[in-house]
Design an enzyme around this catalytic site. Structure first.
Site, PDB file in Angstrom:
ATOM      1  CG  ASP A  33      -2.052   1.263   0.812  1.00  0.00           C
ATOM      2  OD1 ASP A  33      -3.175   0.527   0.792  1.00  0.00           O
ATOM      3  OD2 ASP A  33      -1.977   2.458   0.886  1.00  0.00           O
ATOM      4  CB  ILE A  34       0.765   4.204  -2.216  1.00  0.00           C
ATOM      5  CG1 ILE A  34       1.833   5.075  -2.326  1.00  0.00           C
ATOM      6  CG2 ILE A  34      -0.233   5.007  -2.005  1.00  0.00           C
ATOM      7  CD1 ILE A  34       1.437   5.644  -4.014  1.00  0.00           C
ATOM      8  CD  GLU A  99      -9.644   5.766   0.783  1.00  0.00           C
ATOM      9  OE1 GLU A  99      -8.513   5.795  -0.073  1.00  0.00           O
ATOM     10  OE2 GLU A  99      -9.589   6.486   2.189  1.00  0.00           O
ATOM     11  CB  VAL A 100      -9.551   2.024  -5.106  1.00  0.00           C
ATOM     12  CG1 VAL A 100      -8.451   1.394  -6.164  1.00  0.00           C
ATOM     13  CG2 VAL A 100      -8.176   3.024  -4.479  1.00  0.00           C
ATOM     14  CG  HIS A 104      -8.933  -3.213  -2.534  1.00  0.00           C
ATOM     15  ND1 HIS A 104      -9.640  -2.011  -3.341  1.00  0.00           N
ATOM     16  CD2 HIS A 104      -8.644  -2.592  -1.195  1.00  0.00           C
ATOM     17  CE1 HIS A 104     -10.003  -1.416  -2.615  1.00  0.00           C
ATOM     18  NE2 HIS A 104      -9.939  -1.572  -1.279  1.00  0.00           N
TER      19      HIS A 104
HETATM   20  P1  AMP Z   1      -9.562   1.522   0.132  1.00  0.00           P
HETATM   21  O1  AMP Z   1     -10.249   2.453   1.124  1.00  0.00           O
HETATM   22  O2  AMP Z   1      -9.985   0.072   0.771  1.00  0.00           O
HETATM   23  O3  AMP Z   1     -10.762   1.157  -0.874  1.00  0.00           O
HETATM   24  O4  AMP Z   1      -8.374   1.236   0.240  1.00  0.00           O
HETATM   25  C1  AMP Z   1      -6.928   1.854  -1.319  1.00  0.00           C
HETATM   26  C2  AMP Z   1      -5.753   1.249  -0.647  1.00  0.00           C
HETATM   27  O5  AMP Z   1      -5.509   1.969  -1.291  1.00  0.00           O
HETATM   28  C3  AMP Z   1      -5.477   2.532   0.589  1.00  0.00           C
HETATM   29  O6  AMP Z   1      -4.904   1.567   1.607  1.00  0.00           O
HETATM   30  C4  AMP Z   1      -4.208   4.290  -0.507  1.00  0.00           C
HETATM   31  O7  AMP Z   1      -3.395   4.076   0.635  1.00  0.00           O
HETATM   32  C5  AMP Z   1      -4.274   2.639  -1.342  1.00  0.00           C
HETATM   33  N1  AMP Z   1      -3.707   3.186  -3.085  1.00  0.00           N
HETATM   34  C6  AMP Z   1      -4.813   4.060  -3.357  1.00  0.00           C
HETATM   35  N2  AMP Z   1      -3.385   4.799  -4.453  1.00  0.00           N
HETATM   36  C7  AMP Z   1      -2.453   3.533  -4.498  1.00  0.00           C
HETATM   37  C8  AMP Z   1      -1.070   3.391  -4.894  1.00  0.00           C
HETATM   38  N3  AMP Z   1      -1.129   3.629  -6.086  1.00  0.00           N
HETATM   39  N4  AMP Z   1      -0.645   1.950  -4.880  1.00  0.00           N
HETATM   40  C9  AMP Z   1      -0.397   0.987  -3.395  1.00  0.00           C
HETATM   41  N5  AMP Z   1      -1.453   1.708  -2.828  1.00  0.00           N
HETATM   42  C10 AMP Z   1      -2.102   2.723  -3.441  1.00  0.00           C
END
Ligand code: AMP
Length: 120
Positions: A33-34, A99-100, A104
């Site tokens: 995770d970033i 968020e994404v 995942h």
């Molecule tokens: P969620 O809230 O479960 O959708 O988590 C999304 C996660 O993606 C968060 O913990 C972010 O820090 C992580 N994230 C967003 N962009 C990236 C990226 N480019 N590379 C790695 N992790 C990411």
């Protein structure tokens, strides 16, 4: 809702943006995770286009589902958290805080992760 091909994990899968990969096979990709929330914070994503857990459970094949969860276990092993323990989280939809919009699983560990969720 249609899958958004421009989400950040779709871009990582296509190699358009970099990731710190720890494991990959035909079903899944695992990377750091970033913005790690714990000393070990790995994300595991299926290679198929599934926007959330609900979608994945309903539409993925049995082989994809099994392959994905086996990859989660392999990623935990590679990350070094299997013996001491860890937490899996799959934030799902608006109330889940997702968020994404690409399904995942978070692997959190490297020390006690803490209370499951804050109690209201
Ligand atoms: P969620 O809230 O479960 O959708 O988590 C999304 C996660 O993606 C968060 O913990 C972010 O820090 C992580 N994230 C967003 N962009 C990236 C990226 N480019 N590379 C790695 N992790 C990411």
């Amino acid at each position: 809702m249609a899958y958004d091909d421009n989400n950040v994990f779709a871009k990582i899968l296509r190699g358009e943006i970099p990731s710190k990969k720890i494991y990959e096979d035909q079903y899944a990709l695992a990377f750091h995770d970033i913005a790690p929330a714990r000393p070990i914070h790995v994300l595991v994503i299926p290679k198929g286009k599934y926007e959330a857990f609900t979608d994945f459970a309903a539409k993925a094949s049995a082989a994809e589902i099994a392959g994905f969860y086996q990859a989660v276990a392999k990623a935990a092993q590679i990350a070094g958290v299997t013996e001491a323990g860890y937490r899996l989280i799959a934030n799902t939809g608006v109330n889940g805080g997702q968020e994404v919009p690409h399904f995942h699983v978070h692997i959190l560990g490297g020390g006690a992760v803490g209370p499951m969720v804050a109690r209201k």
